[in-house]
Design a protein around this motif. Structure first.
Motif, short mmCIF file in Angstrom:
data_model
loop_
_atom_site.label_atom_id
_atom_site.label_comp_id
_atom_site.label_asym_id
_atom_site.label_seq_id
_atom_site.Cartn_x
_atom_site.Cartn_y
_atom_site.Cartn_z
N VAL A 117 0.84 -1.20 0.00
CA VAL A 117 0.00 0.00 0.00
C VAL A 117 0.87 1.25 0.00
CG1 VAL A 117 -1.69 1.30 1.34
CG2 VAL A 117 -1.90 -1.17 1.14
N PHE A 118 1.97 1.21 0.75
CA PHE A 118 2.81 2.40 0.89
C PHE A 118 3.55 2.77 -0.39
CE2 PHE A 118 3.39 2.49 5.78
CZ PHE A 118 2.11 3.00 5.88
N SER A 119 3.77 1.82 -1.29
CA SER A 119 4.44 2.18 -2.55
C SER A 119 3.56 3.13 -3.36
CB SER A 119 4.78 0.93 -3.34
OG SER A 119 3.60 0.23 -3.70
N HIS A 120 2.26 2.90 -3.36
CA HIS A 120 1.34 3.80 -4.07
C HIS A 120 1.03 5.04 -3.24
CE1 HIS A 120 0.71 0.89 -7.23
NE2 HIS A 120 0.47 -0.04 -6.32
N LEU A 121 0.94 4.86 -1.94
CA LEU A 121 0.61 5.98 -1.06
C LEU A 121 1.72 7.03 -1.05
CD1 LEU A 121 -1.50 7.05 0.91
CD2 LEU A 121 -0.31 5.84 2.74
N SER A 122 2.95 6.61 -1.17
CA SER A 122 4.05 7.58 -1.19
C SER A 122 3.97 8.48 -2.43
CB SER A 122 5.40 6.87 -1.13
OG SER A 122 5.59 6.07 -2.27
N LEU A 123 3.62 7.91 -3.58
CA LEU A 123 3.46 8.72 -4.80
C LEU A 123 2.27 9.68 -4.67
CD1 LEU A 123 4.09 5.98 -7.50
CD2 LEU A 123 5.64 7.79 -6.80
N GLU A 124 1.19 9.18 -4.11
CA GLU A 124 -0.01 10.01 -3.94
C GLU A 124 0.26 11.17 -2.98
OE1 GLU A 124 -4.37 9.38 -1.99
OE2 GLU A 124 -3.57 7.73 -3.22
N LEU A 125 0.94 10.87 -1.88
CA LEU A 125 1.29 11.93 -0.92
C LEU A 125 2.24 12.96 -1.54
CD1 LEU A 125 1.71 10.06 2.46
CD2 LEU A 125 0.08 11.86 1.94
N ALA A 126 3.20 12.49 -2.33
CA ALA A 126 4.14 13.42 -2.97
C ALA A 126 3.40 14.36 -3.91
CB ALA A 126 5.21 12.64 -3.72
N ASP A 127 2.41 13.85 -4.65
CA ASP A 127 1.62 14.71 -5.54
C ASP A 127 0.80 15.72 -4.75
OD1 ASP A 127 2.60 13.47 -7.79
OD2 ASP A 127 0.91 12.08 -7.97
N ARG A 128 0.19 15.28 -3.65
CA ARG A 128 -0.60 16.21 -2.83
C ARG A 128 0.27 17.29 -2.21
NH1 ARG A 128 -4.70 12.13 0.38
NH2 ARG A 128 -5.81 11.43 -1.49
N ILE A 129 1.44 16.90 -1.74
CA ILE A 129 2.35 17.89 -1.15
C ILE A 129 2.82 18.87 -2.20
CG2 ILE A 129 4.64 18.15 -0.10
CD1 ILE A 129 4.06 15.47 1.38
N LEU A 130 3.13 18.38 -3.40
CA LEU A 130 3.57 19.26 -4.47
C LEU A 130 2.50 20.28 -4.83
CD1 LEU A 130 5.73 19.97 -6.57
CD2 LEU A 130 4.68 18.29 -8.08
N LEU A 131 1.24 19.84 -4.95
CA LEU A 131 0.16 20.78 -5.24
C LEU A 131 -0.01 21.81 -4.13
CD1 LEU A 131 -2.52 18.37 -6.75
CD2 LEU A 131 -1.18 20.10 -7.95
N ALA A 132 0.11 21.38 -2.88
CA ALA A 132 -0.03 22.31 -1.75
C ALA A 132 1.10 23.32 -1.73
CB ALA A 132 -0.07 21.53 -0.45
N VAL A 133 2.31 22.89 -2.04
CA VAL A 133 3.45 23.81 -2.03
C VAL A 133 3.35 24.81 -3.18
CG1 VAL A 133 5.96 23.94 -2.30
CG2 VAL A 133 4.98 22.22 -0.82
N LYS A 134 2.85 24.35 -4.33
CA LYS A 134 2.70 25.25 -5.47
C LYS A 134 1.64 26.32 -5.21
CE LYS A 134 4.42 22.50 -9.29
NZ LYS A 134 4.11 21.89 -10.58
N GLU A 135 0.67 26.03 -4.36
CA GLU A 135 -0.37 27.01 -4.03
C GLU A 135 0.19 28.22 -3.28
OE1 GLU A 135 -3.48 25.03 -1.93
OE2 GLU A 135 -4.21 23.98 -3.71
N PHE A 136 1.34 28.08 -2.66
CA PHE A 136 1.95 29.21 -1.95
C PHE A 136 2.42 30.29 -2.92
CE2 PHE A 136 2.36 26.10 1.50
CZ PHE A 136 1.99 26.88 2.59
N GLY A 137 2.66 29.94 -4.17
CA GLY A 137 3.03 30.94 -5.18
C GLY A 137 4.49 31.33 -5.17
N PHE A 138 5.36 30.40 -4.93
CA PHE A 138 6.79 30.70 -5.01
C PHE A 138 7.20 30.55 -6.47
CE2 PHE A 138 6.34 28.65 -0.74
CZ PHE A 138 6.50 29.82 0.00
#
Length: 194
Positions: A117-138
């Motif tokens: 489960v964690f092999s897929h969950l790590s990719l999903e979390l990385a995508d969610r974190i990337l979208l959240a960081v991009k929302e900051f507008g750096f």
């Protein structure tokens, strides 16, 4: 009386044969002439001018290959270099760290350790974190997200990363979520792209 050379032959009176006439290159204008200076500047600047274009997306839904046309239009874009050496908004590590910590806590609150489960969950979390960081507008920052899951079996572990970067603008953030069976570690690397 005729002069004779060593060979004893009299010199010929006919003109020597000349090569065929080639068009002569124009003389390069001097930079001190008023008209020529403007011409020299135009020639030099012509090579360094870059056109900035904007392509609007097609709004007609009846076109079947809208995505292909839009992608091909984007591939032809040229942007002028802004020569910006520092970001408009510097990366704020503390606010990013709290957001990443919140994402880990929300997504992993009832999850037990399972390597499949964690092999897929790590990719999903990385995508969610990337979208959240991009929302900051750096703007002009490139982000690298690593999500690691470590099972707790009584071992010790050291995690290291090495980068060549500009210490003034590039930075990283680490967030950790710990349960009884595993530790989740999220690393966010922010690299400023000049």
């Amino acid at each position: 009386m005729e002069k004779r050379g060593r060979g004893g032959k009299p010199p010929s009176t006919a003109a020597p044969p000349q090569p065929p006439m080639t068009p002569r290159k124009e003389r390069r204008p001097s930079m001190f002439e008023k008209e020529a200076y403007a011409q020299i500047l135009r020639e030099r600047l012509r090579e360094s001018i870059h056109d900035v274009q904007y392509v609007e997306p097609p709004f007609d839904d009846s076109i079947a290959d809208t995505g292909k046309e839009w992608k091909s239009a984007l591939a032809k874009l040229k942007f002028a270099n802004s020569y910006r050496m520092e970001p408009l908004k510097k990366f704020q590590a503390h606010s990013v760290e709290t957001k990443v910590q919140q994402i880990l806590k929300e997504n992993l609150k009832d999850v037990k350790y399972d390597d499949k489960v964690f092999s897929h969950l790590s990719l999903e979390l990385a995508d969610r974190i990337l979208l959240a960081v991009k929302e900051f507008g750096f703007h002009r920052y490139k982000f690298i997200i690593k999500v690691l899951f470590i099972q707790k079996t009584g071992q010790a572990i050291n995690i290291a990363s090495r980068w060549i970067w500009d210490i003034a603008w590039d930075t990283w953030v680490a967030a950790k979520h710990e349960t009884e069976t595993y530790v989740a570690l999220a690393l966010v690397f922010a690299l400023y792209c000049e």
